[in-house]
Design an enzyme around this catalytic site. Structure first.
Site, short mmCIF file in Angstrom:
data_model
loop_
_atom_site.label_atom_id
_atom_site.label_comp_id
_atom_site.label_asym_id
_atom_site.label_seq_id
_atom_site.Cartn_x
_atom_site.Cartn_y
_atom_site.Cartn_z
N HIS A 1 0.83 -1.22 0.00
CA HIS A 1 0.00 0.00 0.00
C HIS A 1 0.86 1.26 0.00
O HIS A 1 0.54 2.24 0.67
CB HIS A 1 -1.01 -0.03 1.16
CG HIS A 1 -0.39 -0.14 2.53
ND1 HIS A 1 -1.02 -0.76 3.59
CD2 HIS A 1 0.79 0.29 3.03
CE1 HIS A 1 -0.25 -0.70 4.66
NE2 HIS A 1 0.85 -0.06 4.36
N HIS B 1 10.72 -3.61 2.83
CA HIS B 1 11.12 -2.21 2.75
C HIS B 1 11.57 -1.72 4.11
O HIS B 1 11.14 -2.23 5.14
CB HIS B 1 10.01 -1.31 2.18
CG HIS B 1 8.74 -1.17 2.97
ND1 HIS B 1 7.98 -2.24 3.39
CD2 HIS B 1 8.08 -0.06 3.41
CE1 HIS B 1 6.89 -1.78 4.03
NE2 HIS B 1 6.94 -0.48 4.08
N GLU C 1 5.18 -5.18 8.29
CA GLU C 1 3.77 -5.04 7.87
C GLU C 1 3.21 -6.34 7.29
O GLU C 1 1.99 -6.54 7.28
CB GLU C 1 3.63 -3.93 6.83
CG GLU C 1 3.85 -2.53 7.37
CD GLU C 1 3.57 -1.45 6.32
OE1 GLU C 1 3.38 -0.30 6.71
OE2 GLU C 1 3.54 -1.75 5.10
#
Ligand SMILES: [Fe+3]
Ligand SMILES: [Fe+3]
Lengths: 129, 288, 288, 129
Positions: B12, B197, B244
């Protein structure tokens, strides 16, 4: 130290845990205030005066004024909060990320286009490349 | 009774939202990424659900450090796209489904998950970017998202975040809750965030393609095994924000095979590097 | 390492706070009640802990309907007594214990309890009335409570509240967390609220003395059995607000005997009807 | 009805569940606003005008103006929120409780002093005493 911290040996990485959160509380809440347009304007008008409204440490204030995100993180800042300073400055997230790596934005963007920073040599502090 | 028809997994990244909002999706940098979501938009048009249960995380938007809920379910009638510092994204209000959300909240709290119930919440790119990727940008004289959404926010900002195992168990409880709702709704469950990331510090920009692809493989074929992976492995291998990915395990836990049903069909799989600072992963799994 | 020395259980009726604050504690209506807490005040003076982990519920004070956390732990440095509509109670700031609170939060979240972490919170009568009952009203030139407090708020306002079993399991996780803290702190855990009372509707004023006394008996001797009692039994037998008693099971779950240690000593037991709309119950259990 | 409600057969009792919470959201948030002294004064100055600032139903507003707590509860009010109306009026919790029972405050106080309302006959709707 009371908290168990299995993540202290990851290079170039500060996990935002309860200790960091406590240390950076007012710094991060200052960042949060920049989500309102009026506050962004007040900050831009006189950064130092705006910062002085918050019970932040002098080191936190200096780190913000210098836009030194690594110093901000060392002082308890969390990147999702700190990103709101960059947004206020009109900077992209990639600009901010680059600024923490010691690379120019161009070098950083080129690294990302080439597949990003490799995990090789970046898993443990002191690990050989 | 309601049932879960499919689960959708996607990164996202906020820069994706910015690229769409600023009309840059055809630029060479972005073109390969959006091409990977073309089949998804067609699939969504063909398989629009009645409700989406959308698992995401708030990025210091609705939740400051004053209150940090581990799991928060949005039971409001609508949710406004947030001003994250650049002004709100030009996308429609998100319409909720208060009845189903309240039913799920009651069911999973009674199933020993300690939710926070939220009746007022702005939603950030964590929720709106997946909507844009899967539906495209709503336009025309009466732009609106095609279906209601129940936002489900997971704390991945302050350590400790919930474990992969806890997330996977929660997904199973959500499936039981949805299947006990007495209206014949088709529900999709989405897991968002990731893939590898890191946005902070000198290690920013970390991308681990072998890790990401192994995660996708294992999420499909051995989700219980993937759920046992500890946080520190995500941090070390996939970057501090790669954590995440635990949210994908909530969506995966809600699929039928986890409860003894048939294995899902992989309808679409896509992986791309980079989007700004991030690797992008995407899966569509259909229940059979 | 830190350890739990004792648990304290008491009702937290707001009218008791008002009686104390308005100097009415020697009136005939209130005198029997405060007499029941005289031994407790002496015991507290003799056994002042280093920290109190205080389980209570917020009564639409810090938490509106915007956000309703099932379990919320206060990790702030201090907490201000709230204005509940009559002006704030004239009692001192509550000083927190951020290090221990954060340690407990991290430990129990990793133990699969989905806490909300709260760094800014006013505390209402649910927390301050037990403090007044056990310590008396702080006075003199430097009034302060004798020790720090970690507030732990449980949702008992909007149904469903956490089950007795869940609360009892949480207490066990809190004990493990406290015992793994690396400072030699003496910690008390308090469970507050109850006993039988109903504040709403035509059935307001319900009091069930046999239920209350059986609850006290069983909390002492068979807490696991009591933890299995479903909500509806509390509502039917002890009034809609009698459900607050589930909070006592958190404190009870943290005692040593639940983890295979010796049974606690009942240092004090007291029961009184009425305080305003409520039955008042009180227990002190010491670990051995 | 989607929620399982095992508590509907308890006499004189409304459990504040998600359905009630949704129905009473603005009523309860209006009550919450009375925790600020300035709002209490504004409400007292002109109750109707103050209520009209909230997207409440007319029934909710009328129930508040009439100080009919049972009507407020039927309209989605929760007693902990509604208590803030009583606090604004300078009324005790016992006054408010009595007002819902059809007793005078004296009768109610006497019942409490005598040991409270018995659970006998009050466990199930329609149960014989
Ligand atoms: Fe994210
Ligand atoms: Fe209470």
């Amino acid at each position: 130290m009371a908290l168990d911290k299995p993540y202290l040996d990851v290079p170039g990485t500060t996990i935002f845990d309860a200790d960091q959160s406590r240390k950076g509380y007012h710094l991060n809440q200052f960042c949060m205030s920049l989500m309102k347009a009026a506050n962004r304007e007040a900050f831009k008008r006189d950064e130092r005066a705006y910062l002085d409204q918050w019970p932040m440490t002098e080191e936190q204030k200096q780190a913000v004024l210098a836009r030194d995100l690594n110093r901000c993180i060392a002082a308890g800042g969390n990147i999702y909060f700190l990103a709101k300073i960059g947004a206020t400055d009109g900077k992209s997230f990639q600009y901010m990320a680059a600024s923490m790596t010691g690379m120019t934005q161009e070098q950083y963007a080129a690294m990302m286009l080439a597949g990003g920073r490799s995990p090789e040599g970046n898993r443990y502090i002191g690990e050989k490349n | 009774m309601a049932r879960i028809t499919a689960s959708v997994y996607t990164s996202h990244v906020p820069a994706i939202g910015a690229a769409l909002d600023l009309g840059k999706s055809q630029e060479p940098y972005w073109q390969p990424l959006f091409k990977g979501y073309e089949p998804s938009k067609q699939w969504m048009a063909d398989n629009t659900p009645d409700v989406i249960f959308l698992v995401y995380n708030d990025h210091a938007t609705a939740f400051s450090l004053e209150m940090i809920p581990t799991f928060a379910i949005g039971t409001a009638a609508s949710f406004t796209p947030a001003d994250e510092g650049w002004g709100p994204r030009p996308v429609p209000q998100v319409i909720g489904h208060p009845e189903l959300a309240a039913h799920i909240a009651q069911s999973v709290i009674q199933d020993d998950f300690d939710l926070t119930i939220v009746n007022k919440m702005d939603v950030d790119h964590g929720l709106t970017v997946p909507m844009s990727l899967m539906f495209g940008q709503p336009g025309g004289p009466n732009p609106a998202w095609p279906c209601p959404v129940i936002p489900f926010a997971v704390n991945v900002v302050q350590y400790p975040v919930p474990s992969g195992k806890r997330c996977f168990m929660l997904g199973q409880a959500i499936r039981r809750a949805i299947e006990s709702f007495d209206q014949p709704l088709k529900v999709q469950i989405w897991g968002t965030g990731g893939m590898s990331h890191q946005l902070q510090g000198p290690r920013a920009g970390l991308i681990n393609q072998p890790f990401d692809n192994a995660f996708l493989d294992r999420l499909i074929a051995d989700p219980a095994g993937q759920a046992a992976v500890p946080h520190i492995d995500y941090v070390r291998e996939a970057g501090s924000e790669g954590i995440e990915l635990v949210m994908w395990l909530i969506a995966r836990g809600a699929m039928a095979d986890v409860a003894g049903g048939p294995a899902p069909t992989v309808r679409h799989r896509f992986y791309h590097v980079p989007a700004s600072n991030t690797a992008v992963g995407h899966l569509i799994l259909e229940n059979n």
